[in-house]
Design an enzyme around this catalytic site. Structure first.
Site, PDB file in Angstrom:
ATOM      1  N   THR A   1      -0.677   8.893   1.388  1.00  0.00           N
ATOM      2  CA  THR A   1      -0.031  10.356   1.633  1.00  0.00           C
ATOM      3  C   THR A   1       1.248  10.338   2.137  1.00  0.00           C
ATOM      4  O   THR A   1       2.415  11.033   2.007  1.00  0.00           O
ATOM      5  CB  THR A   1      -1.078  11.298   2.176  1.00  0.00           C
ATOM      6  OG1 THR A   1      -2.225  10.955   1.635  1.00  0.00           O
ATOM      7  CG2 THR A   1      -0.621  12.702   1.709  1.00  0.00           C
ATOM      8  N   TYR A   2       1.400   9.457   3.398  1.00  0.00           N
ATOM      9  CA  TYR A   2       2.517   9.584   4.162  1.00  0.00           C
ATOM     10  C   TYR A   2       3.514   8.675   4.248  1.00  0.00           C
ATOM     11  O   TYR A   2       4.529   8.672   4.836  1.00  0.00           O
ATOM     12  CB  TYR A   2       1.970   9.877   5.995  1.00  0.00           C
ATOM     13  CG  TYR A   2       1.080  11.185   5.751  1.00  0.00           C
ATOM     14  CD1 TYR A   2       1.800  12.525   5.833  1.00  0.00           C
ATOM     15  CD2 TYR A   2      -0.221  11.089   5.896  1.00  0.00           C
ATOM     16  CE1 TYR A   2       0.955  13.608   5.934  1.00  0.00           C
ATOM     17  CE2 TYR A   2      -1.149  12.120   5.793  1.00  0.00           C
ATOM     18  CZ  TYR A   2      -0.575  13.500   5.858  1.00  0.00           C
ATOM     19  OH  TYR A   2      -1.273  14.379   5.814  1.00  0.00           O
ATOM     20  N   GLY A   3       3.069   7.286   3.894  1.00  0.00           N
ATOM     21  CA  GLY A   3       3.710   6.199   3.878  1.00  0.00           C
ATOM     22  C   GLY A   3       3.741   5.173   2.862  1.00  0.00           C
ATOM     23  O   GLY A   3       2.778   5.136   1.987  1.00  0.00           O
ATOM     24  N   LEU A   4       4.490   4.472   2.825  1.00  0.00           N
ATOM     25  CA  LEU A   4       4.791   3.271   1.860  1.00  0.00           C
ATOM     26  C   LEU A   4       4.630   1.935   2.670  1.00  0.00           C
ATOM     27  O   LEU A   4       5.092   1.970   3.873  1.00  0.00           O
ATOM     28  CB  LEU A   4       6.145   3.032   1.261  1.00  0.00           C
ATOM     29  CG  LEU A   4       6.510   4.082   0.451  1.00  0.00           C
ATOM     30  CD1 LEU A   4       7.912   3.942  -0.186  1.00  0.00           C
ATOM     31  CD2 LEU A   4       5.426   4.192  -0.960  1.00  0.00           C
ATOM     32  N   VAL A   5       3.740   1.132   2.390  1.00  0.00           N
ATOM     33  CA  VAL A   5       3.484  -0.153   3.360  1.00  0.00           C
ATOM     34  C   VAL A   5       3.698  -1.423   2.504  1.00  0.00           C
ATOM     35  O   VAL A   5       3.633  -1.684   1.575  1.00  0.00           O
ATOM     36  CB  VAL A   5       1.803  -0.126   4.059  1.00  0.00           C
ATOM     37  CG1 VAL A   5       1.864  -1.280   4.929  1.00  0.00           C
ATOM     38  CG2 VAL A   5       1.746   1.226   4.406  1.00  0.00           C
TER      39      VAL A   5
ATOM     40  N   GLY B   1       0.832  -1.192   0.169  1.00  0.00           N
ATOM     41  CA  GLY B   1       0.014  -0.076   0.011  1.00  0.00           C
ATOM     42  C   GLY B   1       0.870   1.085  -0.154  1.00  0.00           C
ATOM     43  O   GLY B   1       2.042   1.045   0.300  1.00  0.00           O
ATOM     44  N   GLU B   2       0.196   2.396  -0.450  1.00  0.00           N
ATOM     45  CA  GLU B   2       1.001   3.609  -0.333  1.00  0.00           C
ATOM     46  C   GLU B   2      -0.007   4.816  -0.061  1.00  0.00           C
ATOM     47  O   GLU B   2      -1.176   4.670  -0.654  1.00  0.00           O
ATOM     48  CB  GLU B   2       1.582   3.678  -1.827  1.00  0.00           C
ATOM     49  CG  GLU B   2       2.320   5.313  -1.775  1.00  0.00           C
ATOM     50  CD  GLU B   2       3.426   5.314  -2.884  1.00  0.00           C
ATOM     51  OE1 GLU B   2       3.331   4.464  -3.809  1.00  0.00           O
ATOM     52  OE2 GLU B   2       3.705   6.434  -2.942  1.00  0.00           O
TER      53      GLU B   2
ATOM     54  N   LYS C   1       5.037   0.218   7.704  1.00  0.00           N
ATOM     55  CA  LYS C   1       5.076   1.146   7.296  1.00  0.00           C
ATOM     56  C   LYS C   1       6.120   2.225   7.041  1.00  0.00           C
ATOM     57  O   LYS C   1       6.411   2.512   8.300  1.00  0.00           O
ATOM     58  CB  LYS C   1       3.837   2.130   7.854  1.00  0.00           C
ATOM     59  CG  LYS C   1       3.391   3.315   7.424  1.00  0.00           C
ATOM     60  CD  LYS C   1       2.046   4.043   7.864  1.00  0.00           C
ATOM     61  CE  LYS C   1       1.798   5.066   7.570  1.00  0.00           C
ATOM     62  NZ  LYS C   1       0.315   5.584   8.042  1.00  0.00           N
TER      63      LYS C   1
ATOM     64  N   ASP D   1      -9.538  10.755   9.895  1.00  0.00           N
ATOM     65  CA  ASP D   1      -9.556  10.490   8.542  1.00  0.00           C
ATOM     66  C   ASP D   1      -9.971   8.899   8.391  1.00  0.00           C
ATOM     67  O   ASP D   1      -9.385   8.477   7.486  1.00  0.00           O
ATOM     68  CB  ASP D   1      -7.829  10.280   8.080  1.00  0.00           C
ATOM     69  CG  ASP D   1      -7.603  10.283   6.659  1.00  0.00           C
ATOM     70  OD1 ASP D   1      -8.488  10.615   6.022  1.00  0.00           O
ATOM     71  OD2 ASP D   1      -6.404   9.902   6.417  1.00  0.00           O
TER      72      ASP D   1
END
Ligand SMILES: Nc1ncnc2c1ncn2[C@@H]1O[C@H](COP(=O)(O)OP(=O)(O)OP(=O)(O)O)[C@@H](O)[C@H]1O
Length: 319
Positions: free
Chosen positions: A37-41, A34-35, A57, A156
């Site tokens: 706004t704040y991170g890549l997972v 996953g990706e 993350k 959110d």
């Protein structure tokens, strides 16, 4: 896992084991999942217990390249305090000292509501079983009740941040995730939009769109309706790059379904910042509600409709 992902998580150019940070060696990296706004997972397995899957993350570096981002710090501070079956579990925090990049390790959840909704809509072309909707909604509310009882607001909530555990002991258990925008609140409430506008507009309540500073729980009603119909209840066109939360098309979509916001239904409406300045179009238009129940295909006498309509009532908050 492939080179690209290994580089993504180690932050270096060489993905050999020796160049990986020490903490990373306890994991087998499987791939990017996953990706945001704040991170890549990334998905990883713990080497000492390969039946255990972990989501790692990696926070994107803050724009000024100035060390660890405030979003990351906030998320860690909150998650360290939280312990509930319906909230994602933070199992570890790692830091890569070479570039000060930060990694959070969570229990891995195979599904999320966004994917479940999309699967039912596009693959099987069938509504989600009402008992499943009820179980998902109950767990979401249970997790939120825990957070709110501990003075935490998520800010959110959206289907992609509501995870659901896959096969294993906790199969089907809902986990609320992504606390990057969450806040601890105290009485008196601080304005919640002081650091810019939050919440994807499809789940943004009308009082926020009109400039109110505080949130209600209508967002859960939007998610409940989406679980029933498999499409966002209020799918407004976002006008990007506006400094305030006002979004005319989003309000138009809401009023079409919930009916014209009259003074009687919503006495404090006229006090909201954008009501006078931006709403000539809406004030001059008389919205005849099509009826929420017909939009969500529920009988107006059903308990599900009773709950949904209460979640989506215009609320007169005092500011
Ligand atoms: N514990 C987990 N298990 C499985 N997948 C996860 C987990 N945590 C996050 N993900 C996946 O990674 C995606 C991005 O994660 P997250 O929402 O935490 O990042 P973000 O950058 O804060 O996203 P956003 O842009 O929504 O704020 C999620 O939508 C989800 O698909």
């Amino acid at each position: 896992m492939g080179d690209g992902n290994s580089r993504g998580i180690s932050g270096g150019n060489n993905n050999s084991n020796s160049n990986r940070p020490e903490w990373l060696q306890q994991y087998d990296l499987i791939g990017k999942i996953g990706e945001g706004t704040y991170g890549l997972v990334f998905l990883a397995k713990i080497k000492s217990n390969r039946s255990k899957s972990i989501a790692i993350k990696k926070f994107k570096q803050s724009k000024d390249g100035d060390g660890v981002s405030p979003t990351a710090i906030r998320e860690i501070m909150l998650l360290r305090e939280i312990n509930h079956e319906n909230v994602v579990k933070l199992v570890n925090v790692h830091i890569n000292h070479v570039d000060m990049s930060l990694y959070l390790a969570f229990d891995y959840a195979e599904h999320d509501l966004y994917e479940i909704i999309r699967h039912h809509r596009d693959k099987v072309n069938q509504a989600i079983n009402p008992y499943t909707v009820k179980a998902l909604l109950w767990q979401l509310l249970n997790g939120l009740n825990y957070l709110h009882s501990n003075w935490i607001i998520h800010r959110d909530l959206k289907p992609s941040n509501i995870l659901v555990m896959g096969e294993g002991e906790e199969q089907g258990v809902v986990k609320i995730a992504d606390f990057g925008l969450a806040r601890i609140y105290q009485a008196p409430l601080k304005p919640l939009s002081e650091n810019g506008v939050v919440v994807t507009i499809w789940y943004r309540a009308p009082e926020l769109l009109l400039g109110a500073k505080h949130y209600t729980s209508a967002v859960v009603g939007c998610i409940f309706a989406e679980l029933l119909t498999l499409k966002p209840l209020f799918q407004g066109q976002e006008v990007k790059a506006t400094p305030n939360p006002f979004q005319l098309d989003q309000l138009d979509k809401i009023f079409r379904v919930l009916g014209h916001p009259t003074q009687e239904k919503w006495p404090t409406l006229v006090n909201l910042p954008h009501w006078h300045s931006d709403l000539q179009h809406i004030q001059g238009h008389k919205y005849d509600s099509t009826g929420l129940y017909s939009v969500v295909h529920l009988s107006p006498k059903s308990p599900a409709y009773d709950l949904l309509s209460k979640m989506l009532e215009y609320v007169a908050l005092s500011f």
